[in-house]
Design a protein around this motif. Structure first.
Motif, PDB file in Angstrom:
ATOM      1  N   UNK A   1      75.032-144.657  36.286  1.00 55.55           N
ATOM      2  CA  UNK A   1      75.435-145.809  35.885  1.00 55.55           C
ATOM      3  C   UNK A   1      74.050-146.735  34.947  1.00 55.55           C
ATOM      4  N   UNK A   2      73.050-147.120  35.792  1.00 52.24           N
ATOM      5  CA  UNK A   2      72.125-147.555  35.104  1.00 52.24           C
ATOM      6  C   UNK A   2      71.672-146.844  34.340  1.00 52.24           C
ATOM      7  N   UNK A   3      71.296-145.790  33.580  1.00 52.11           N
ATOM      8  CA  UNK A   3      71.122-145.642  32.314  1.00 52.11           C
ATOM      9  C   UNK A   3      72.058-145.318  31.251  1.00 52.11           C
ATOM     10  N   UNK A   4      72.845-144.650  31.724  1.00 48.66           N
ATOM     11  CA  UNK A   4      74.295-144.822  30.965  1.00 48.66           C
ATOM     12  C   UNK A   4      74.778-145.838  30.188  1.00 48.66           C
ATOM     13  N   UNK A   5      74.880-147.303  31.408  1.00 51.40           N
ATOM     14  CA  UNK A   5      75.061-148.597  30.793  1.00 51.40           C
ATOM     15  C   UNK A   5      73.418-149.420  29.588  1.00 51.40           C
TER      16      UNK A   5
ATOM     17  N   UNK B   1      72.009-143.547  22.464  1.00 57.68           N
ATOM     18  CA  UNK B   1      71.601-143.361  23.233  1.00 57.68           C
ATOM     19  C   UNK B   1      70.300-142.919  23.516  1.00 57.68           C
ATOM     20  N   UNK B   2      69.677-143.071  24.840  1.00 61.94           N
ATOM     21  CA  UNK B   2      68.297-142.558  25.278  1.00 61.94           C
ATOM     22  C   UNK B   2      68.064-141.224  25.796  1.00 61.94           C
TER      23      UNK B   2
ATOM     24  N   UNK C   1      79.977-149.107  27.078  1.00 62.97           N
ATOM     25  CA  UNK C   1      78.755-148.454  28.113  1.00 62.97           C
ATOM     26  C   UNK C   1      78.587-148.118  29.306  1.00 62.97           C
ATOM     27  N   UNK C   2      80.562-148.392  29.931  1.00 65.83           N
ATOM     28  CA  UNK C   2      80.129-148.351  31.381  1.00 65.83           C
ATOM     29  C   UNK C   2      81.132-146.938  31.934  1.00 65.83           C
TER      30      UNK C   2
ATOM     31  N   UNK D   1      88.428-143.572  18.907  1.00 66.33           N
ATOM     32  CA  UNK D   1      88.556-144.501  19.711  1.00 66.33           C
ATOM     33  C   UNK D   1      87.836-145.278  20.376  1.00 66.33           C
ATOM     34  N   UNK D   2      86.170-145.610  20.381  1.00 67.67           N
ATOM     35  CA  UNK D   2      85.391-146.041  20.579  1.00 67.67           C
ATOM     36  C   UNK D   2      84.598-146.038  21.684  1.00 67.67           C
ATOM     37  N   UNK D   3      84.601-145.206  22.382  1.00 71.88           N
ATOM     38  CA  UNK D   3      84.424-144.200  23.879  1.00 71.88           C
ATOM     39  C   UNK D   3      82.168-143.764  23.082  1.00 71.88           C
ATOM     40  N   UNK D   4      82.038-143.775  24.234  1.00 70.52           N
ATOM     41  CA  UNK D   4      80.096-143.582  24.565  1.00 70.52           C
ATOM     42  C   UNK D   4      80.302-141.756  24.497  1.00 70.52           C
ATOM     43  N   UNK D   5      81.462-142.099  26.197  1.00 67.76           N
ATOM     44  CA  UNK D   5      81.011-141.276  26.635  1.00 67.76           C
ATOM     45  C   UNK D   5      81.795-140.041  27.708  1.00 67.76           C
ATOM     46  N   UNK D   6      82.252-138.702  27.615  1.00 72.21           N
ATOM     47  CA  UNK D   6      83.325-137.585  27.914  1.00 72.21           C
ATOM     48  C   UNK D   6      82.797-137.045  28.503  1.00 72.21           C
TER      49      UNK D   6
END
Length: 165
Positions: A51-55, A70-71, A118-119, A150-155
């Motif tokens: 989560x520290x990377x995703x956030x 995205x990193x 992001x989280x 929908x504004x999501x970053x991840x699925x």
């Protein structure tokens, strides 16, 4: 030799001493707990996407529009089957969920989202996941979403319940 009253008083004192000792142990363990879901994000779990990377995903102007940046570390997970640990934020009522949000933050308010994009991860489960107030682990195909409506970053698609082992 003690009389009945003295024996009861001694037993009462002993019970109180044990109760205070146990209470102290519970308070001490609560104070040293590594994670308080009411005040902090779920810590990274070994074997899961951190989560520290995703956030740390930032929103930047890219090609004339706003979107997630995205990193390189996070891009390495894109399209791969991974595990995620987090709190279920149901989208519908029920005991098991085929589509839900997974969050790094505990759902402390039933009417509030607990984090930004992001989280949170949209999870589409191949096998429905049982709701829990505790963090769950799911395994599936991770996608980075640069232009989600929908504004999501991840699925996480094709997801199923898993363990960290």
């Amino acid at each position: 030799m003690m009389n009945g009253g003295a024996l009861r008083a001694t037993m009462y004192t002993l019970v109180l001493a044990v109760a205070f000792a146990l209470t102290g142990a519970v308070v001490a363990s609560a104070q040293t707990a590594p994670h308080d879901p009411m005040t902090s994000m779920l810590p990274d779990a070994a074997g899961a996407v951190p989560w520290s990377v995703m956030s740390k995903t930032a929103i930047r102007k890219i090609a004339g529009r706003l979107g997630p940046d995205f990193s390189a570390q996070l891009r390495a997970y894109d399209g791969k089957v991974v595990k995620l640990q987090g709190y279920i934020l149901p989208l519908e009522a029920g005991e098991r969920h085929g589509r839900f949000l997974l969050s790094a933050w505990s759902p402390t308010c039933p009417f509030c989202l607990t984090a930004g994009p992001e989280a949170m991860v949209e999870v589409i489960a191949r096998v429905p996941v049982r709701y829990s107030l505790e963090p769950v682990v799911v395994r599936g195909r991770f996608e980075l979403l640069a232009n989600d409506a929908g504004g999501m970053f991840f699925r996480l698609g094709e997801a199923e319940p898993a363990t960290l082992n």
